[in-house]
Design a protein around this motif. Structure first.
Motif, PDB file in Angstrom:
ATOM      1  N   THR A 124      -6.749 -40.059  -9.564  1.00  0.00           N
ATOM      2  CA  THR A 124      -5.514 -39.247  -9.557  1.00  0.00           C
ATOM      3  C   THR A 124      -5.620 -38.388 -10.908  1.00  0.00           C
ATOM      4  N   VAL A 125      -6.680 -38.399 -11.509  1.00  0.00           N
ATOM      5  CA  VAL A 125      -6.744 -37.518 -12.714  1.00  0.00           C
ATOM      6  C   VAL A 125      -6.585 -35.971 -12.582  1.00  0.00           C
ATOM      7  N   VAL A 126      -7.095 -35.345 -11.662  1.00  0.00           N
ATOM      8  CA  VAL A 126      -7.156 -34.057 -11.320  1.00  0.00           C
ATOM      9  C   VAL A 126      -5.603 -33.645 -10.863  1.00  0.00           C
ATOM     10  N   ILE A 127      -4.998 -34.485  -9.933  1.00  0.00           N
ATOM     11  CA  ILE A 127      -3.538 -34.270  -9.487  1.00  0.00           C
ATOM     12  C   ILE A 127      -2.532 -34.525 -10.498  1.00  0.00           C
ATOM     13  N   GLU A 128      -2.614 -35.680 -11.267  1.00  0.00           N
ATOM     14  CA  GLU A 128      -1.813 -35.816 -12.531  1.00  0.00           C
ATOM     15  C   GLU A 128      -1.877 -34.591 -13.624  1.00  0.00           C
ATOM     16  N   THR A 129      -3.223 -34.383 -13.604  1.00  0.00           N
ATOM     17  CA  THR A 129      -3.161 -32.769 -14.595  1.00  0.00           C
ATOM     18  C   THR A 129      -2.630 -31.553 -14.057  1.00  0.00           C
ATOM     19  N   VAL A 130      -2.893 -31.549 -12.993  1.00  0.00           N
ATOM     20  CA  VAL A 130      -2.231 -30.334 -12.272  1.00  0.00           C
ATOM     21  C   VAL A 130      -0.626 -30.296 -12.229  1.00  0.00           C
TER      22      VAL A 130
END
Length: 220
Positions: A184-190
């Motif tokens: 979820t790193v990318v989704i949480e960052t976006v």
């Protein structure tokens, strides 16, 4: 410990959406093999596997938040809304348990875009596995027998066909949930979602090696 409930809540909702949408569509695609609907669903599932999640998230923010203004741009709950009393740490569940309608609405609305973005790839996988499983089972002799007995088509599909066709899909769901939980790193960052993914991103930017090692160990 503080951020894990946020990271757990997002994949749970995403996986629920993927299953609720992907399994029925996989059944329909298999039963309507080579129809226009089947070709359309195959195109959508290929797109789901091919599209980068960060790009999809940004496009959804532009369309639903910036242009239409119907969903929040990011965050986990509205700025003027107090989080529900913490029971599990998952806002939607805690709001239900504490009967906090305002927090429930705000948390649910903020969940829509990140959950849909995260669910797109897993939905595609579940749909494809379900379709493949149904196509294998629908040609078996026992399905032909049940149909010859005059049983209603829905009963044949949901009691006899799906029970045998869903085995590979269930296995894949377990694997997908692990990937969603750790990925979820990318989704949480976006979407500025305050979970372990955003924590890991900030740790990388700040070169906080102990935090990076901790998140990597947890993900493994």
């Amino acid at each position: 410990v503080d951020r894990f409930p946020a990271t757990l809540e997002l994949p749970l909702v995403s996986m629920g959406l993927s299953i609720l949408i992907g399994v029925p569509l996989g059944i329909v695609a298999a039963l309507k093999r080579n129809s226009v609907l089947d070709h359309l669903l195959r195109g959508v599932t290929v797109a789901g596997l091919a599209i980068a999640s960060f790009w999809l998230g940004i496009m959804m923010q532009l369309f639903f938040s910036m242009w239409l203004g119907i969903t929040p741009l990011g965050g986990r709950i509205g700025m003027g809304v107090d989080p529900p009393v913490s029971v599990t740490g998952m806002y939607i569940l805690d709001a239900l348990l504490t009967l906090n309608g305002r927090a429930l609405w705000s948390a649910s609305v903020h969940m829509i875009l990140p959950a849909l973005t995260l669910a797109f790839a897993s939905f595609a996988t579940i749909t494809r596995f379900t379709r493949s499983g149904v196509l294998d089972v629908v040609q078996q002799d026992f399905i032909t027998y049940e149909r010859a007995m005059g049983l209603p088509p829905r009963l044949v599909v949901y009691k006899y066909l799906l029970r045998n066709a869903i085995i590979a899909t269930v296995t894949q769901i377990g694997l997908l949930f692990g990937l969603l939980l750790a990925g979820t790193v990318v989704i949480e960052t976006v979407f500025d979602w305050p979970g372990l993914g955003l924590y890991a991103f900030n740790a990388i930017v700040l070169s906080d090696y102990q935090a990076i090692l901790g998140v990597t160990l947890w993900a493994g």
